[in-house]
Design a protein around this motif. Structure first.
Motif, short mmCIF file in Angstrom:
data_model
loop_
_atom_site.label_atom_id
_atom_site.label_comp_id
_atom_site.label_asym_id
_atom_site.label_seq_id
_atom_site.Cartn_x
_atom_site.Cartn_y
_atom_site.Cartn_z
N PRO A 46 0.82 -1.22 0.00
CA PRO A 46 0.00 0.00 0.00
C PRO A 46 0.85 1.27 0.00
O PRO A 46 2.04 1.25 0.35
N ALA A 47 0.24 2.38 -0.37
CA ALA A 47 0.95 3.65 -0.57
C ALA A 47 1.70 4.13 0.68
O ALA A 47 2.76 4.73 0.56
N ARG A 48 1.17 3.85 1.84
CA ARG A 48 1.85 4.33 3.06
C ARG A 48 3.24 3.71 3.21
O ARG A 48 4.13 4.31 3.81
N TYR A 49 3.44 2.52 2.67
CA TYR A 49 4.75 1.90 2.76
C TYR A 49 5.75 2.54 1.79
O TYR A 49 6.94 2.63 2.09
N THR A 50 5.26 2.96 0.64
CA THR A 50 6.13 3.69 -0.29
C THR A 50 6.53 5.03 0.32
O THR A 50 7.68 5.45 0.21
N THR A 51 5.58 5.68 0.98
CA THR A 51 5.88 6.93 1.68
C THR A 51 6.91 6.69 2.78
O THR A 51 7.85 7.48 2.94
#
Length: 122
Positions: A46-51
């Motif tokens: 999910p996007a929070r992990y890329t952030t």
């Protein structure tokens, strides 16, 4: 590039400038490949992990800078002090790299990571 100049200054006639620059180029290529792989791994999550990966990348830059300042200040300002601080810096950096490799291998085995990887297969 600064590392190339230090290598060239210390080695003098024993090494030419070109191999010192090529060492820096290889280091940059390795860094680019590692960052690309890390962002590729986090993109399946999910996007929070890329952030979190981007934030970690920024924090690592600060840690490296503080580590270099601390190791440089720990020794005398002469050439021998510079060489000793450089040895200490790269020794500590090697330990960090090994720790990061262990973390990446461990993260690959975490069930939530495997879940998202299987879910994103095409």
């Amino acid at each position: 590039m600064m590392a190339s100049l230090v290598i060239y200054a210390v080695a003098g006639q024993a090494i030419t400038y070109q191999p010192a620059v090529w060492t820096t180029v290889l280091s940059g290529v390795g860094d680019g490949l590692a960052q690309t792989g890390l962002y590729g791994m986090s993109s399946t999550l999910p996007a929070r992990y890329t952030t979190a990966t981007m934030i970690g990348n920024g924090v690592s830059g600060v840690v490296v800078t503080v580590l270099r300042i601390a190791t440089k200040e720990a020794f005398d300002p002469g050439l021998e002090g510079l060489l000793a601080s450089t040895r200490m810096y790269f020794s500590i950096a090697t330990v960090f790299v090994v720790f990061c490799i262990i973390c990446v291998v461990t993260i690959e085995c975490v069930p939530i990571v495997n879940y998202f990887r299987k879910r994103n297969l095409y």
